[in-house]
Write an enzyme that holds these catalytic residues in place. Structure first.
Site, PDB file in Angstrom:
ATOM      1  N   ARG A  14      52.185 -27.250  31.278  1.00 33.32           N
ATOM      2  CA  ARG A  14      52.104 -26.189  32.300  1.00 33.32           C
ATOM      3  C   ARG A  14      50.727 -26.125  32.942  1.00 33.32           C
ATOM      4  O   ARG A  14      50.584 -25.673  34.075  1.00 33.32           O
ATOM      5  CB  ARG A  14      52.532 -24.842  31.704  1.00 33.32           C
ATOM      6  N   GLU A  54      50.759 -23.561  13.976  1.00 32.19           N
ATOM      7  CA  GLU A  54      51.198 -22.668  12.906  1.00 32.19           C
ATOM      8  C   GLU A  54      51.844 -23.479  11.775  1.00 32.19           C
ATOM      9  O   GLU A  54      51.597 -23.239  10.598  1.00 32.19           O
ATOM     10  CB  GLU A  54      52.189 -21.668  13.483  1.00 32.19           C
TER      11      GLU A  54
HETATM   12  P1  AMP Z   1      47.035 -22.149  21.318  1.00 29.35           P
HETATM   13  O1  AMP Z   1      46.606 -23.537  20.956  1.00 29.35           O
HETATM   14  O2  AMP Z   1      47.503 -21.365  20.121  1.00 29.35           O
HETATM   15  O3  AMP Z   1      45.997 -21.407  22.131  1.00 29.35           O
HETATM   16  O4  AMP Z   1      48.348 -22.285  22.204  1.00 29.35           O
HETATM   17  C1  AMP Z   1      48.234 -22.533  23.550  1.00 29.35           C
HETATM   18  C2  AMP Z   1      49.314 -23.450  24.058  1.00 29.35           C
HETATM   19  O5  AMP Z   1      50.600 -23.120  23.549  1.00 29.35           O
HETATM   20  C3  AMP Z   1      49.414 -23.328  25.574  1.00 29.35           C
HETATM   21  O6  AMP Z   1      49.592 -24.629  26.110  1.00 29.35           O
HETATM   22  C4  AMP Z   1      50.594 -22.424  25.806  1.00 29.35           C
HETATM   23  O7  AMP Z   1      51.329 -22.861  26.913  1.00 29.35           O
HETATM   24  C5  AMP Z   1      51.419 -22.473  24.524  1.00 29.35           C
HETATM   25  N1  AMP Z   1      51.735 -21.140  23.992  1.00 29.35           N
HETATM   26  C6  AMP Z   1      51.301 -20.612  22.818  1.00 29.35           C
HETATM   27  N2  AMP Z   1      51.789 -19.389  22.606  1.00 29.35           N
HETATM   28  C7  AMP Z   1      52.559 -19.107  23.665  1.00 29.35           C
HETATM   29  C8  AMP Z   1      53.336 -17.950  24.063  1.00 29.35           C
HETATM   30  N3  AMP Z   1      53.426 -16.848  23.305  1.00 29.35           N
HETATM   31  N4  AMP Z   1      53.974 -18.005  25.253  1.00 29.35           N
HETATM   32  C9  AMP Z   1      53.892 -19.096  26.032  1.00 29.35           C
HETATM   33  N5  AMP Z   1      53.187 -20.202  25.722  1.00 29.35           N
HETATM   34  C10 AMP Z   1      52.527 -20.214  24.556  1.00 29.35           C
END
Ligand code: AMP
Length: 173
Positions: A60, A97
């Site tokens: 995205r 996770e």
């Molecule tokens: P993080 O590495 O935990 O910051 O996760 C970020 C990535 O996961 C991004 O590329 C987001 O598009 C996706 N992502 C994580 N959590 C969500 C959520 N609750 N809603 C949409 N996309 C998420």
């Protein structure tokens, strides 16, 4: 304008797994005016920031990074999931996770000292962006800022990313 955009972000409960509220940006991308507002919002924030290149995170991030790069008149670097980039590349692993994931970057995509603006749709725990920052630094890029349409503040990603530079998020939850 933020409230306007917020109306086009859809909460999907229990996706991709139970307990996660997924912020679905497809309704925002689907609406021409909303998409324009979003890209303009990023553009107005970074037009004077002397950005050499946008680094966009699959997938995205590509959708926001490409129109922004066009408007800023700069190039775009793809941070991709393993096995997608065809030429010489480096990789960084990061924790999810459950299990781990990785991002790759082409080694010839950054010249020494270039100012890179990192973009993704959403900041959650910051693990993905941290891996992206490490790749950019390994190629001697300078992180001008990290920017997101959405930040899930309660997950603490901004704290994890603070050592790498400034964070600009537009919609905070
Ligand atoms: P993080 O590495 O935990 O910051 O996760 C970020 C990535 O996961 C991004 O590329 C987001 O598009 C996706 N992502 C994580 N959590 C969500 C959520 N609750 N809603 C949409 N996309 C998420």
């Amino acid at each position: 304008m933020y409230e306007e955009i917020q109306k086009y972000i859809r909460d999907v409960a229990d996706f991709p797994k139970k307990g996660i509220i997924f912020k679905d940006i497809t309704p925002a991308l689907n609406n021409g005016q909303c998409l324009q507002h979003i890209v303009d919002m990023f553009y107005n924030r970074f037009k004077g920031a002397k950005i050499d290149k946008i680094a966009a995170i699959e997938s995205r991030g590509f959708l926001l990074g490409a129109p922004l790069a066009y408007k800023l008149g700069c190039g775009i670097i793809l941070l991709r999931k393993p096995g997608k980039l065809p030429s010489e590349k480096i990789k960084e692993y990061y924790d999810l996770e459950y299990g781990s994931a990785a991002l790759e970057i082409h080694t010839d995509s950054i010249r020494n000292g270039e100012r890179i603006l990192l973009i993704d749709d959403l900041l959650a725990t910051g693990g993905t962006t941290e891996a992206a920052c490490k790749l950019i630094k390994r190629l001697n890029g300078q992180i001008a800022a990290m920017t997101f349409l959405i930040e899930l503040s309660f997950l603490g990603g901004a704290k994890k990313l603070a050592p790498y530079g400034d964070i600009v998020s537009f919609l905070k939850y």
